[in-house]
Design a protein around this motif. Structure first.
Motif, PDB file in Angstrom:
ATOM      1  N   LEU A 125       0.821  -1.212   0.000  1.00 44.04           N
ATOM      2  CA  LEU A 125       0.000   0.000   0.000  1.00 44.04           C
ATOM      3  C   LEU A 125       0.857   1.266   0.000  1.00 44.04           C
ATOM      4  O   LEU A 125       0.593   2.197  -0.746  1.00 44.04           O
ATOM      5  CB  LEU A 125      -0.939  -0.013   1.212  1.00 44.04           C
ATOM      6  N   ASP A 126       1.874   1.321   0.843  1.00 45.21           N
ATOM      7  CA  ASP A 126       2.742   2.498   0.933  1.00 45.21           C
ATOM      8  C   ASP A 126       3.897   2.336  -0.050  1.00 45.21           C
ATOM      9  O   ASP A 126       4.741   1.448   0.088  1.00 45.21           O
ATOM     10  CB  ASP A 126       3.276   2.636   2.361  1.00 45.21           C
ATOM     11  N   TYR A 146       0.827   7.055  -0.167  1.00 45.89           N
ATOM     12  CA  TYR A 146       0.956   6.619   1.223  1.00 45.89           C
ATOM     13  C   TYR A 146       0.109   5.386   1.512  1.00 45.89           C
ATOM     14  O   TYR A 146       0.402   4.627   2.427  1.00 45.89           O
ATOM     15  CB  TYR A 146       0.556   7.753   2.175  1.00 45.89           C
ATOM     16  N   ASN A 147      -0.943   5.213   0.733  1.00 47.32           N
ATOM     17  CA  ASN A 147      -1.812   4.052   0.872  1.00 47.32           C
ATOM     18  C   ASN A 147      -2.631   3.957  -0.408  1.00 47.32           C
ATOM     19  O   ASN A 147      -3.561   4.732  -0.627  1.00 47.32           O
ATOM     20  CB  ASN A 147      -2.727   4.185   2.088  1.00 47.32           C
TER      21      ASN A 147
END
Length: 561
Positions: free
Chosen positions: A34-35, A197-198
């Motif tokens: 995700l990041d 970041y996600n």
């Protein structure tokens, strides 16, 4: 395969072909990652020097190194190009890449500096990214419409001309939502841009490609537009800085967008940057070219050092900031409430006065803006896809629903001129009432002046799950009033601290939806920022007061400039 699908396939292939193969990472990040903010350093594509160049987030520092030839324009442009390509593989943020054109300009700028011993202008050698709406001569402008593939700009947008005059190097264009009327970024031509970041969360919109690219340091300064939050929402969701000027301050001619000809609540062009200094440098540079001689919508107002010195605001010695904790429609999520408390603590410690802001008719402003936009939005948007029958997305969710949407459904009805005049008159009277509301605060501030600026969220949430960013009036109200506003990063979500609050007495059904949306584990680590709002055409003062807020936060160790 339909005509729309074939256009999309052809365009995506041309974008891929325009990218040098040696700049493309050998593999894309796994779907479960995700990041992806660490991906550029991990990719193996960037040299140590290129990492050093692209991780200079302060625009003025970068410009000084370019001006002294410590770094050449060619190597800086190449470094940001390579990082932008890596970012694109991770979050799908680019729409146009024109490597030869940009590097040729960079080489010419290097030669000019070597020959003449001086820079071309205040942005000499700086690569600048552009939201896809801005025309660049010889480059396509598609606005996320497959139907617009093959539309090549015949001339530069006025703001692009200004940037080039100042020595900047346009080098990429970035993704937008189909029709540009959404605060998330997805279309049937290039697909969805996600948050670095996600990636399960939105990057915001409509300048979402810019926000995601700058967050990954594939750009240090970019240009977006803001009709109802389209600069500020992507900036705050991606942990960077953004400025929405009043809409007569910067040139908009040559920026192809929705609702052209609508003059009541217009889109404003403005910068997004990895540094606050970038916003100031951008404004000073563009205004130095006197854009009012090329765009009749721009007021003839040069950069005003007196405004920046806060001469109307006690020279910044003791300011009064008003905090809007809640707009009366949707209560902000816990991380935003914490950021507001941090701002109050920091400003009070710095010797400034902090009071509460009482919102006046904010929901009515939102309703009025939407009514004005929808007076012609259906015909406007449908006209752009009529030639090929391109489906129109009704929202930005993952299901790609093409049923009639907010701006194209039954609620978007053509109105007669007289009806529109009545809406415009109502807007004028509401703006007058808000002006009086602000002026009356002079009796409460203790400075003898009305409140100097308002601090509030730019969204009721941090970056939301895809398709769930349904409420935008923490930004749209200021567009409707035409007030200048910045956004700036403050902190990040901490799941241990920003716990879910119990149900409150909900303001509205959407307030209940937003309360249900909040899960501290889902949002953990996401950027949290705030918005600072000032008067119309007081961009210099707004920037100066934002500096004061950031410096105050920095002194208590809770933010950075």
């Amino acid at each position: 395969m339909s005509k729309v699908e074939s256009l999309a396939v052809e365009k995506r292939q041309r974008l891929a072909d325009a990218i040098p193969k040696e700049w493309v990472p050998s593999s894309t990040p796994a779907p479960h990652r995700l990041d992806v903010t660490g991906l550029p350093r991990e990719s193996g594509i960037l040299s140590d020097r290129e990492i050093e160049i692209t991780e200079v987030t302060d625009v003025d520092t970068l410009l000084r190194r370019l001006a002294t030839a410590e770094w050449s324009a060619v190597e800086v442009t190449t470094a940001f190009y390579k990082r932008a390509v890596i970012a694109h593989q991770a979050v799908n943020c680019l729409t146009e890449v024109f490597v030869e054109k940009a590097l040729a300009r960079a080489a010419a700028l290097d030669q000019f500096l070597k020959t003449n011993g001086k820079v071309v202008g205040p942005l000499h050698g700086l690569p600048i990214s552009l939201k896809d709406m801005f025309n660049v001569k010889g480059i396509e402008t598609t606005l996320g419409y497959a139907s617009w593939v093959g539309r090549y700009a015949q001339e530069d947008a006025v703001i692009v001309e200004a940037l080039v005059e100042c020595g900047a190097i346009p080098y990429v264009k970035t993704n937008v939502p189909q029709s540009v009327m959404w605060t998330e970024t997805h279309n049937l031509l290039f697909g969805r841009t996600v948050n670095p970041y996600n990636r399960s969360l939105t990057c915001g919109g409509s300048s979402g490609g810019e926000g995601a690219l700058i967050a990954l340091k594939g750009s240090v300064l970019g240009v977006g537009t803001d009709l109802g939050g389209s600069i500020r929402i992507p900036a705050v969701y991606n942990g960077i800085y953004g400025l929405k000027p009043s809409y007569h301050r910067l040139p908009i001619h040559g920026c192809v967008g929705p609702l052209e000809g609508q003059e009541c609540v217009r889109a404003a062009a403005g910068p997004l940057s990895s540094s606050l200094s970038g916003l100031k440098t951008f404004m000073k540079a563009v205004l130095s070219t006197q854009p009012w001689f090329k765009d009749p919508s721009v007021v003839p107002m040069e950069w005003n050092e007196k405004l920046y010195a806060l001469e109307r605001h006690g020279r910044g010695e003791q300011l009064c900031f008003a905090i809007m904790w809640d707009d009366g429609k949707v209560k902000p999520h816990p991380p935003l409430q914490r950021a507001l408390r941090m701002a109050k603590e920091a400003l009070t410690a710095a010797g400034h006065t902090v009071t509460d802001w009482e919102p006046l008719n904010h929901y009515e402003f939102a309703r009025l803006a939407n009514t004005i936009w929808r007076a012609g939005s259906r015909r406007d948007i449908q006209s752009h896809v009529a030639e090929h029958g391109e489906p129109l997305l009704s929202g930005m969710g993952t299901d790609e629903d093409t049923s009639p949407g907010f701006f194209t459904g039954d609620g978007a009805k053509d109105v007669h001129a007289y009806e529109l005049w009545q809406l415009q008159n109502k807007l004028f009277n509401m703006r007058k009432a808000y002006l009086e509301h602000w002026q009356k605060t002079a009796s409460q501030t203790g400075t003898g002046r009305p409140v100097d600026a308002i601090i509030c969220p730019a969204s009721a949430s941090v970056a939301a799950p895809h398709g769930q960013n349904q409420y935008t009036n923490y930004t749209t109200v200021w567009n409707t009033l035409d007030y200048a506003a910045t956004v700036f990063p403050v902190t990040k979500v901490d799941a241990r601290v920003d716990v879910k609050s119990p149900p409150h007495s909900f303001h509205s059904s959407i307030d209940k939806i937003y309360h249900g949306m909040y899960d501290p584990q889902v949002f953990n680590g996401m950027p949290v920022g705030l918005q600072l709002v000032g008067r119309p055409l007081e961009e210099e003062a707004v920037l100066a007061m934002t500096e004061i807020v950031i410096q105050a936060l920095g002194k208590i160790g809770k933010a950075r400039l």
